[in-house]
Design a protein around this motif. Structure first.
Motif, PDB file in Angstrom:
ATOM      1  N   ALA A 210       0.800  -1.145  -0.172  1.00 45.72           N
ATOM      2  CA  ALA A 210       0.046   0.773  -0.322  1.00 45.72           C
ATOM      3  C   ALA A 210       1.141   1.398  -0.279  1.00 45.72           C
ATOM      4  O   ALA A 210       1.788   1.135   0.313  1.00 45.72           O
ATOM      5  N   LEU A 211       0.151   2.407  -0.074  1.00 49.47           N
ATOM      6  CA  LEU A 211       0.595   3.362  -0.606  1.00 49.47           C
ATOM      7  C   LEU A 211      -0.349   4.737   0.516  1.00 49.47           C
ATOM      8  O   LEU A 211      -1.527   4.267   0.659  1.00 49.47           O
ATOM      9  N   ASN A 212       0.441   5.690   1.613  1.00 47.66           N
ATOM     10  CA  ASN A 212      -0.962   6.494   1.881  1.00 47.66           C
ATOM     11  C   ASN A 212       0.077   7.838   1.854  1.00 47.66           C
ATOM     12  O   ASN A 212       1.585   7.845   1.705  1.00 47.66           O
ATOM     13  N   CYS A 213      -0.767   8.663   1.915  1.00 46.83           N
ATOM     14  CA  CYS A 213      -0.319  10.041   2.827  1.00 46.83           C
ATOM     15  C   CYS A 213       0.925  10.883   1.152  1.00 46.83           C
ATOM     16  O   CYS A 213       0.789  10.286   0.399  1.00 46.83           O
ATOM     17  N   GLY A 214       2.391  11.164   2.029  1.00 45.90           N
ATOM     18  CA  GLY A 214       2.758  11.447   1.158  1.00 45.90           C
ATOM     19  C   GLY A 214       2.584  12.850   0.882  1.00 45.90           C
ATOM     20  O   GLY A 214       1.886  13.946   1.056  1.00 45.90           O
ATOM     21  N   THR A 215       4.114  13.355  -0.085  1.00 51.97           N
ATOM     22  CA  THR A 215       4.240  15.297  -0.682  1.00 51.97           C
ATOM     23  C   THR A 215       3.927  14.921  -2.024  1.00 51.97           C
ATOM     24  O   THR A 215       4.537  14.234  -2.555  1.00 51.97           O
ATOM     25  N   GLY A 216       2.783  15.443  -2.195  1.00 53.32           N
ATOM     26  CA  GLY A 216       2.555  15.326  -3.902  1.00 53.32           C
ATOM     27  C   GLY A 216       2.222  13.959  -4.731  1.00 53.32           C
ATOM     28  O   GLY A 216       2.220  14.197  -5.809  1.00 53.32           O
ATOM     29  N   MET A 217       1.845  13.568  -3.818  1.00 47.93           N
ATOM     30  CA  MET A 217       1.428  12.196  -4.335  1.00 47.93           C
ATOM     31  C   MET A 217      -0.155  11.942  -4.399  1.00 47.93           C
ATOM     32  O   MET A 217      -0.916  12.133  -3.909  1.00 47.93           O
ATOM     33  N   ASP A 218      -0.513  13.063  -5.187  1.00 49.73           N
ATOM     34  CA  ASP A 218      -2.027  13.011  -5.794  1.00 49.73           C
ATOM     35  C   ASP A 218      -2.377  12.122  -6.155  1.00 49.73           C
ATOM     36  O   ASP A 218      -1.837  11.004  -6.522  1.00 49.73           O
ATOM     37  N   MET A 219      -3.933  12.071  -7.265  1.00 46.49           N
ATOM     38  CA  MET A 219      -4.411  10.383  -7.125  1.00 46.49           C
ATOM     39  C   MET A 219      -3.906  10.172  -8.617  1.00 46.49           C
ATOM     40  O   MET A 219      -3.589   8.632  -8.900  1.00 46.49           O
ATOM     41  N   GLU A 220      -3.069  10.582  -9.543  1.00 46.92           N
ATOM     42  CA  GLU A 220      -2.109  10.749 -10.794  1.00 46.92           C
ATOM     43  C   GLU A 220      -1.012  10.004 -10.118  1.00 46.92           C
ATOM     44  O   GLU A 220      -0.660   9.077 -10.541  1.00 46.92           O
ATOM     45  N   ARG A 221      -0.458  10.369  -9.557  1.00 49.18           N
ATOM     46  CA  ARG A 221       0.756   9.737  -8.955  1.00 49.18           C
ATOM     47  C   ARG A 221       0.654   8.063  -7.985  1.00 49.18           C
ATOM     48  O   ARG A 221       1.248   7.624  -8.330  1.00 49.18           O
ATOM     49  N   ALA A 222      -0.509   8.674  -7.518  1.00 48.61           N
ATOM     50  CA  ALA A 222      -0.793   7.066  -6.596  1.00 48.61           C
ATOM     51  C   ALA A 222      -0.947   5.891  -7.943  1.00 48.61           C
ATOM     52  O   ALA A 222      -0.888   4.875  -7.560  1.00 48.61           O
ATOM     53  N   ARG A 223      -1.913   6.399  -9.075  1.00 52.00           N
ATOM     54  CA  ARG A 223      -1.954   4.908 -10.333  1.00 52.00           C
ATOM     55  C   ARG A 223      -0.405   4.914 -10.498  1.00 52.00           C
ATOM     56  O   ARG A 223      -0.695   3.551 -11.005  1.00 52.00           O
ATOM     57  N   MET A 224       0.236   5.766 -10.769  1.00 52.62           N
ATOM     58  CA  MET A 224       1.704   5.212 -11.348  1.00 52.62           C
ATOM     59  C   MET A 224       1.955   4.642 -10.595  1.00 52.62           C
ATOM     60  O   MET A 224       2.710   3.627 -10.953  1.00 52.62           O
ATOM     61  N   ALA A 225       2.393   4.800  -8.869  1.00 53.31           N
ATOM     62  CA  ALA A 225       2.953   3.729  -8.059  1.00 53.31           C
ATOM     63  C   ALA A 225       2.084   2.617  -8.345  1.00 53.31           C
ATOM     64  O   ALA A 225       3.114   1.510  -7.765  1.00 53.31           O
ATOM     65  N   VAL A 226       0.788   2.214  -8.158  1.00 53.30           N
ATOM     66  CA  VAL A 226      -0.288   1.204  -8.650  1.00 53.30           C
ATOM     67  C   VAL A 226       0.512   0.533  -9.890  1.00 53.30           C
ATOM     68  O   VAL A 226       1.397  -1.060  -9.441  1.00 53.30           O
ATOM     69  N   GLU A 227       0.916   0.817 -10.913  1.00 55.93           N
ATOM     70  CA  GLU A 227       1.654   0.329 -12.024  1.00 55.93           C
ATOM     71  C   GLU A 227       2.630  -0.551 -11.766  1.00 55.93           C
ATOM     72  O   GLU A 227       3.112  -1.027 -12.043  1.00 55.93           O
ATOM     73  N   ARG A 228       3.354   0.471 -10.759  1.00 56.01           N
ATOM     74  CA  ARG A 228       4.987   0.203 -10.177  1.00 56.01           C
ATOM     75  C   ARG A 228       4.983  -1.177  -9.237  1.00 56.01           C
ATOM     76  O   ARG A 228       5.912  -2.049  -9.485  1.00 56.01           O
TER      77      ARG A 228
END
Ligand SMILES: [Zn+2]
Length: 316
Positions: A210-228
């Motif tokens: 999982a990922l949560n919170c962070g700085t600058g991690m908006d929905m699009e960055r979260a999507r990129m993280a899911v892919e990674r």
């Protein structure tokens, strides 16, 4: 019998909840005071917040125990109430479902210091604090343990091992990433990349990355993280981005991404394969309600009955 969280989310995505801290402030908690102690002193206020998330459509509720380890509670002279605070946290979250079949995620946040040789805490100290907290959460009936807002693999592994020692049926490891200054990528404050975190969690025996919170991690960055994450692990993925970027307004931190803005990123996140989607700091029941609508449309388009937790026997 209720399915394990890591099993049901392989069949259908579930909706998580939104922020607790900001909601506690709105309910009257003063900055610097112990929000977890409210599980004992103001349980009705914590319950009211979590009920609003359930009413908005949350199927997973995270307990109000982020700072519920002995090391964290000790800062408020509440260290003698570790077990009570955590057990009450689980009981309140369960009550918020009002008999419906939701998942209670027992929350373990960072212990709030640095490990030796950089800080004053030894590994055994942190391990015993996390074990005590995880033990109380599991004993009270939490469906999963989430070790969240983590930035170092060392502390994360102590949390995962503590949850295993407590007999947790499902263990979620959740990292807090920061977008780099040039905006090209994201990693934790301690320099951990998502791929490394996911591989590490799988090696350690976590069930959900999982990922949560962070700085600058908006929905699009979260999507990129899911892919990674999905590139390196077959484990299910949970994401809880913040409700926008923190800004200081009149000495108060505000998050200003509206539900309408945030929900635009939900469908791409679901299409990327996110298995649990919730939100972190600054999000509200209104954000979750907006998520519910889009998630139900997504489920319908896939031929899955919405609100599956309660109707799982029919849908599956
Ligand atoms: Zn947050």
């Amino acid at each position: 019998m209720k399915k394990l969280l890591q099993e049901i989310i392989r069949e259908r995505p579930l909706l998580g909840d939104g922020a607790m801290g900001t909601q506690l402030m709105i309910a009257g908690l003063e900055q610097g005071n112990c929000g977890e102690a409210w599980n004992l002193t103001h349980p009705e206020r914590v319950l009211a917040i979590q009920r609003r998330y359930v009413e908005a459509g949350s199927e997973c509720i995270i307990t109000n125990t982020f700072g519920g380890s002995r090391i964290m509670l000790n800062r408020h002279s509440d260290a003698d109430r570790v077990v009570e605070v955590n057990k009450a946290g689980v009981a309140i979250a369960r009550e918020a479902f009002d008999g419906a079949d939701g998942y209670v995620l027992g929350d373990i946040g960072p212990f709030g210091g640095l490990l030796e040789p950089f800080g004053e805490f030894t590994k055994p100290q942190v391990r015993s604090a996390f074990e005590e907290q995880a033990g109380a959460l599991v004993e009270a009936g939490a469906d999963a343990i989430i070790i969240e807002t983590q930035t170092s693999l060392e502390e994360l592994s102590i949390g995962i091992q503590a949850a295993q020692a407590a007999g947790a049926k499902c263990i979620i490891g959740s990292m807090a990433y920061d977008v780099t200054l040039d905006g090209s990528t994201f990693r934790t404050m301690m320099g951990v990349e998502p791929e490394r975190a996911a591989e590490f969690m799988e090696e350690q025996g976590a069930h959900i990355v999982a990922l949560n919170c962070g700085t600058g991690m908006d929905m699009e960055r979260a999507r990129m993280a899911v892919e990674r994450y999905k590139r390196v692990t077959g484990l299910p993925v949970m994401v809880q981005p913040n409700g926008g970027k923190p800004r200081l307004v009149e000495m108060k931190v505000v998050y200003d991404e509206t539900p309408e803005q945030m929900v635009k990123g939900l469908l791409p996140l679901l299409e990327a394969g996110a298995n649990i989607v919730g939100a972190c700091c600054g999000s509200t029941p209104d954000h979750i309600r907006a998520f519910r609508k889009v998630m139900d449309e997504f489920l319908e388009s896939k031929g899955i009955e919405p609100n599956g937790v309660e109707r799982e026997s029919q849908a599956l």
